[in-house]
Design a protein around this motif. Structure first.
Motif, short mmCIF file in Angstrom:
data_model
loop_
_atom_site.label_atom_id
_atom_site.label_comp_id
_atom_site.label_asym_id
_atom_site.label_seq_id
_atom_site.Cartn_x
_atom_site.Cartn_y
_atom_site.Cartn_z
N GLY A 114 0.81 -1.21 0.00
CA GLY A 114 0.00 0.00 0.00
C GLY A 114 0.84 1.26 0.00
O GLY A 114 2.02 1.24 -0.33
N THR A 115 0.18 2.34 0.40
CA THR A 115 0.85 3.64 0.43
C THR A 115 0.54 4.37 1.74
O THR A 115 -0.48 4.13 2.37
CB THR A 115 0.39 4.54 -0.74
N GLU A 116 1.46 5.26 2.11
CA GLU A 116 1.28 6.16 3.24
C GLU A 116 1.68 7.56 2.77
O GLU A 116 2.72 7.71 2.12
CB GLU A 116 2.16 5.74 4.43
N GLN A 146 9.49 -4.43 -8.15
CA GLN A 146 9.55 -3.30 -9.08
C GLN A 146 8.30 -2.44 -8.92
O GLN A 146 7.19 -2.96 -8.94
CB GLN A 146 9.64 -3.80 -10.51
N PHE A 147 8.50 -1.13 -8.73
CA PHE A 147 7.39 -0.18 -8.61
C PHE A 147 7.38 0.71 -9.85
O PHE A 147 8.39 1.37 -10.14
CB PHE A 147 7.54 0.68 -7.36
N LYS A 148 6.28 0.74 -10.56
CA LYS A 148 6.14 1.61 -11.75
C LYS A 148 5.34 2.84 -11.35
O LYS A 148 4.13 2.78 -11.15
CB LYS A 148 5.44 0.86 -12.89
N PHE A 169 -2.38 8.50 -8.39
CA PHE A 169 -2.29 7.70 -9.61
C PHE A 169 -2.12 6.23 -9.24
O PHE A 169 -1.87 5.88 -8.08
CB PHE A 169 -1.10 8.16 -10.47
N GLU A 170 -2.25 5.36 -10.23
CA GLU A 170 -2.09 3.92 -10.04
C GLU A 170 -0.61 3.53 -10.12
O GLU A 170 0.10 3.98 -11.01
CB GLU A 170 -2.87 3.15 -11.10
N ILE A 171 -0.18 2.71 -9.18
CA ILE A 171 1.20 2.22 -9.15
C ILE A 171 1.19 0.73 -9.47
O ILE A 171 0.47 -0.04 -8.82
CB ILE A 171 1.85 2.46 -7.78
N ILE A 206 0.56 -6.65 -9.41
CA ILE A 206 -0.69 -6.11 -8.88
C ILE A 206 -0.65 -4.59 -9.07
O ILE A 206 0.39 -4.02 -9.40
CB ILE A 206 -0.88 -6.44 -7.38
N TRP A 207 -1.80 -3.95 -8.89
CA TRP A 207 -1.89 -2.49 -9.00
C TRP A 207 -2.43 -1.93 -7.69
O TRP A 207 -3.23 -2.58 -7.00
CB TRP A 207 -2.83 -2.09 -10.14
N HIS A 208 -1.99 -0.72 -7.36
CA HIS A 208 -2.50 -0.07 -6.16
C HIS A 208 -2.57 1.44 -6.40
O HIS A 208 -1.64 2.03 -6.95
CB HIS A 208 -1.60 -0.35 -4.96
N GLY A 209 -3.66 2.05 -5.94
CA GLY A 209 -3.86 3.48 -6.11
C GLY A 209 -3.24 4.28 -4.97
O GLY A 209 -3.54 4.03 -3.79
N LEU A 210 -2.37 5.21 -5.31
CA LEU A 210 -1.80 6.12 -4.31
C LEU A 210 -2.89 7.04 -3.78
O LEU A 210 -3.61 7.67 -4.56
CB LEU A 210 -0.68 6.95 -4.96
#
Length: 247
Positions: free
Chosen positions: A22-24, A65-67, A94-96, A113-117
């Protein structure tokens, strides 16, 4: 002909490993803005992949790897070892894309997988969270499943914790008894981890209440429809059916 070394699979076995990703994000403090942040950036943020309760997952995960968004310099970030995370600043969500590369012994293909910031607060008390500049967390629980792993990787997994279903479960249980770290979901919520059996139980209770509420609403709606149909039938008896007039 026997299978080549390192490719023979352990039949009837499935091993899964839980993790969180995830994101913080935190809005800049106007009095202590990062010196190197572009003028239009408003937040510091981090994207990560972690073990449950920060357990070491590098025994099965080699690199991540993070895009990032194409507007970031070097938008493709490869993290070769733990901690598997990237820190940046920005102004928009945006989507990472997150791509997992497993250890060589696994012979497994990478998975994505994809995750939204998330930069902006959500849920309750949004304005209060903004005023207090609270950290915005968007964290997901996931499990990776290794179905009939090759023998080499099976040994790696059994030495690093167990959560197995299949013919080899007795053998795997012995590995766990040696005191190795496990990948079990913890019983209780902790400061750094909300994913636990306790939280799972709470969520099931919440869903149970929601299902009951929906069932009650459906019952009330059916009752209302029956009342409306009864009124319509009475009107048709006393007033007759309306005629469709031809022009």
């Amino acid at each position: 002909m026997p299978a080549p070394a390192g490719t023979k699979r352990v039949r009837g076995v499935q091993i899964h490993r839980p993790f969180v990703y995830g994101t913080e994000a935190v809005p800049f403090d106007p009095a202590n803005r990062p010196k190197n942040a572009p003028a239009d950036h408003t937040h510091s943020w981090k994207v990560f992949v972690r073990g449950i309760n920060n357990e070491d997952i590098s025994y099965w995960l080699r690199k991540v790897q993070f895009k990032l968004h194409d507007t970031y310099p070097n938008s493709l970030r490869m993290i070769e070892g733990p901690p598997f995370e990237v820190e940046e600043t920005g102004w928009g969500e945006f989507e990472i894309a997150i791509k997992f590369y497993f250890v060589p012994e696994s012979t497994e293909k990478p998975q994505s997988i994809w995750h939204g910031l998330k930069l902006h607060p959500y849920g309750d008390d949004i304005e209060g969270k903004k005023e207090r500049r609270e950290m915005v967390k968007s964290i997901c629980y996931e499990e990776v499943l290794f179905n009939e792993p090759v023998e080499q990787f099976y040994d790696v997994l059994t030495g690093g914790g167990t959560n197995v279903r299949g013919k080899a479960s007795a053998k795997m249980g012995k590995a766990s008894a040696r005191g190795m770290p496990t990948a079990e979901i913890p019983e209780r919520i902790s400061k750094d981890n909300v994913y636990s059996r306790e939280q799972e139980s709470r969520e099931l209770d919440r869903l149970g209440v929601a299902i009951k509420t929906v069932e009650n609403q459906i019952t009330e709606e059916k009752k209302r429809l029956i009342e409306e149909e009864t009124k319509l039938a009475e009107l048709e008896k006393t007033e007759g059916r309306p005629l469709n007039k031809k022009r």
